[in-house]
Design an enzyme around this catalytic site. Structure first.
Site, PDB file in Angstrom:
ATOM      1  CD  GLN A   1      -5.175  -0.410   1.678  1.00  0.00           C
ATOM      2  OE1 GLN A   1      -4.624  -0.445   2.783  1.00  0.00           O
ATOM      3  NE2 GLN A   1      -5.122   0.669   0.906  1.00  0.00           N
TER       4      GLN A   1
ATOM      5  N   GLY B   1     -10.263   5.208  -7.070  1.00  0.00           N
ATOM      6  CA  GLY B   1     -10.209   4.070  -6.165  1.00  0.00           C
ATOM      7  C   GLY B   1     -10.879   4.348  -4.838  1.00  0.00           C
TER       8      GLY B   1
ATOM      9  CD  GLU C   1      -6.119   2.563   7.392  1.00  0.00           C
ATOM     10  OE1 GLU C   1      -7.162   2.544   6.721  1.00  0.00           O
ATOM     11  OE2 GLU C   1      -5.100   1.927   7.089  1.00  0.00           O
TER      12      GLU C   1
ATOM     13  CD  GLN D   1     -10.191   3.689   4.661  1.00  0.00           C
ATOM     14  OE1 GLN D   1      -9.366   4.098   5.487  1.00  0.00           O
ATOM     15  NE2 GLN D   1     -11.481   3.949   4.764  1.00  0.00           N
TER      16      GLN D   1
ATOM     17  CB  THR E   1      -0.916   0.018   1.237  1.00  0.00           C
ATOM     18  OG1 THR E   1      -0.126   0.332   2.396  1.00  0.00           O
ATOM     19  CG2 THR E   1      -1.604  -1.327   1.446  1.00  0.00           C
ATOM     20  CB  CYS E   2       0.139   4.860  -0.116  1.00  0.00           C
ATOM     21  SG  CYS E   2      -1.110   5.047   1.176  1.00  0.00           S
TER      22      CYS E   2
ATOM     23  CB  SER F   1      -3.026   2.506  10.162  1.00  0.00           C
ATOM     24  OG  SER F   1      -3.438   1.253   9.681  1.00  0.00           O
TER      25      SER F   1
END
Length: 445
Positions: free
Chosen positions: A139, A210, A133, A135, A70-71, A128
């Site tokens: 993922q 997205g 969070e 999301q 992920t980012c 995180s």
């Protein structure tokens, strides 16, 4: 075939029994250990993920593997020969064409129960940038599916992931960890409101379509943004997202130069491997805007907006790393919930390891039963042969029973004697429990 030769096959051509000792490993690099620039270099592009997974699985030390990229983090989860993480580090460096020392210096690793706890913490949002969070759970589930499709997960990692998802569900349902709308997307919108004050007169340009951009659009809409334009490489996806908001329209990425002059807020999050917005395009937009400022947030890794854009006088450019302070302001009401969540993670990981140890014990029992059955079959064949040759049935049965008993107890007897000679009395006591010898003593008394 001799029974022991069936049960004690060598692990490899060298008979290295140590190679049978497999462990769970979580190896990763995240926002706490590396800059966004370095995280870009170690990230795996979605289109290359299957290739990377299958390449890792070809390592002799790796049995099963999955990758989360992920980012904010790239993590490799695998079942691997114990203490062979260096082979995985070397592979990662070679695959991404980086120096092994750079990968090693920015990475962390967790083994076995610590690895289980780490994945559960990640899935629950406890590790995180934005505490709690939601999301990341989606993922992680996507990473699991991708590994399944690549054929690189089996029963061990499947149990690990499924147990992780169950624990994360407990955290969400039994604590208040996710009640406040805090995320990278929310932090980006909160920062925009700090800079502009009232955004009801502002126009926003969102690049990408997205999950993160959808959250940004939702937060902006709830904050009263005047207008939204969603630009994406695939126009149909942009249209699908824009249709969810009354004040939104859609466009193709090719229209960015025409859209920029009207954008007060630009937030980008695509899966592109190269920047989609360059310094030149922003300079032209600023001239047309007569240098009215533009607020930009680049949430993507690799970055969507060229870093040089940040040097322009009338641009406020932030990356995910710059959002830390905004995020921290929105975390206070999650701290108590985080403590409760940590306890659930500890309980979940302990329960998982207990189940795995139980499965190991079950496998030993299966092997023991197989050995006993093979011994019995060997002696039974001998007995039948003697009966066919006219031997006395009573004597054949007596010898059969004695032979099975002697062969089955030979190994344990040797081990108990050696333990006693070595002063390992706890092993002798364990043998008494194992064979329930105390019950035999009680019956005699």
């Amino acid at each position: 075939m001799d029974v022991d030769s069936v049960l004690l096959q060598p692990a490899d051509s060298n008979g290295d029994i140590d190679s049978l000792i497999m462990g769970f490993l979580a190896l990763g690099i995240n926002h706490q250990t590396a800059s966004v620039a370095f995280r870009e270099k170690v990230a795996f592009a979605p289109e290359h993920l299957a290739d990377a997974l299958q390449s890792i699985q070809q390592l002799a030390s790796v049995n099963e593997v999955a990758i989360l990229s992920t980012c904010n983090r790239t993590e490799i989860y695998c079942e691997i020969t114990s203490d062979h993480e260096q082979s995985l580090l070397d592979w990662w460096a070679d695959y991404q064409q980086l120096a092994p020392a750079d990968i090693a210096g920015a990475s962390y690793q967790y083994w076995d129960e610590s690895a289980i706890q780490h994945m559960m913490r990640v899935a629950s949002g406890l590790d995180s940038m934005v505490l709690g969070e939601p999301q990341i759970l989606g993922q992680l589930k996507a990473a699991y599916v991708q590994a399944q499709e690549a054929g690189t997960v089996g029963s061990s990692l499947s149990r690990w992931f499924e147990s992780t998802f169950a624990t994360a569900k407990q955290v969400r349902s039994q604590t208040a960890i996710g009640e406040s709308p805090v995320s990278v997307a929310y932090a980006a919108v909160a920062l925009a409101r700090q800079i502009f004050g009232d955004i009801s007169q502002s126009q926003a340009l969102l690049i990408g379509a997205g999950e993160t951009i959808e959250l940004v659009a939702r937060h902006l809409s709830e904050a009263g943004i005047a207008g939204l334009t969603i630009a994406n490489r695939t126009l149909a996806n942009a249209e699908l997202l824009a249709n969810q908001f009354t004040q939104a329209s859609s466009a193709s990425l090719s229209n960015l130069p025409d859209l920029l002059p009207y954008a007060d807020i630009v937030i980008a999050s695509t899966a592109s491997q190269l920047p989609v917005l360059g310094k030149g395009a922003v300079e032209r937009a600023l001239k047309l805007r007569k240098h009215r400022p533009i607020f930009m947030v680049d949430i993507a890794v690799p970055r969507d907006i060229e870093p040089q854009v940040g040097s322009l006088a009338d641009v406020y450019l932030y990356t995910v790393d710059d959002l830390r302070e905004v995020i921290e302001e929105n975390l206070k009401n999650r701290q108590t919930a985080a403590v409760e969540a940590e306890n659930l993670v500890l309980n979940g990981s302990a329960a998982f390891m207990s189940r795995m140890r139980e499965l190991t014990a079950v496998e030993v029992l299966k092997q023991f039963r197989t050995k006993a059955e093979l011994l019995s079959q060997e002696e039974l064949a001998k007995a039948r042969k003697k009966l066919a040759n006219g031997a006395d049935p009573e004597q054949v049965l007596a010898r059969f029973a004695k032979a099975v008993t002697n062969k089955l107890l030979h190994g344990p007897s040797v081990q108990i004697k050696q333990a006693g000679a070595a002063g390992q009395l706890e092993r002798v006591e364990w043998a008494k429990q194992l064979f329930e010898l105390d019950q035999l003593t009680d019956k005699k008394s």
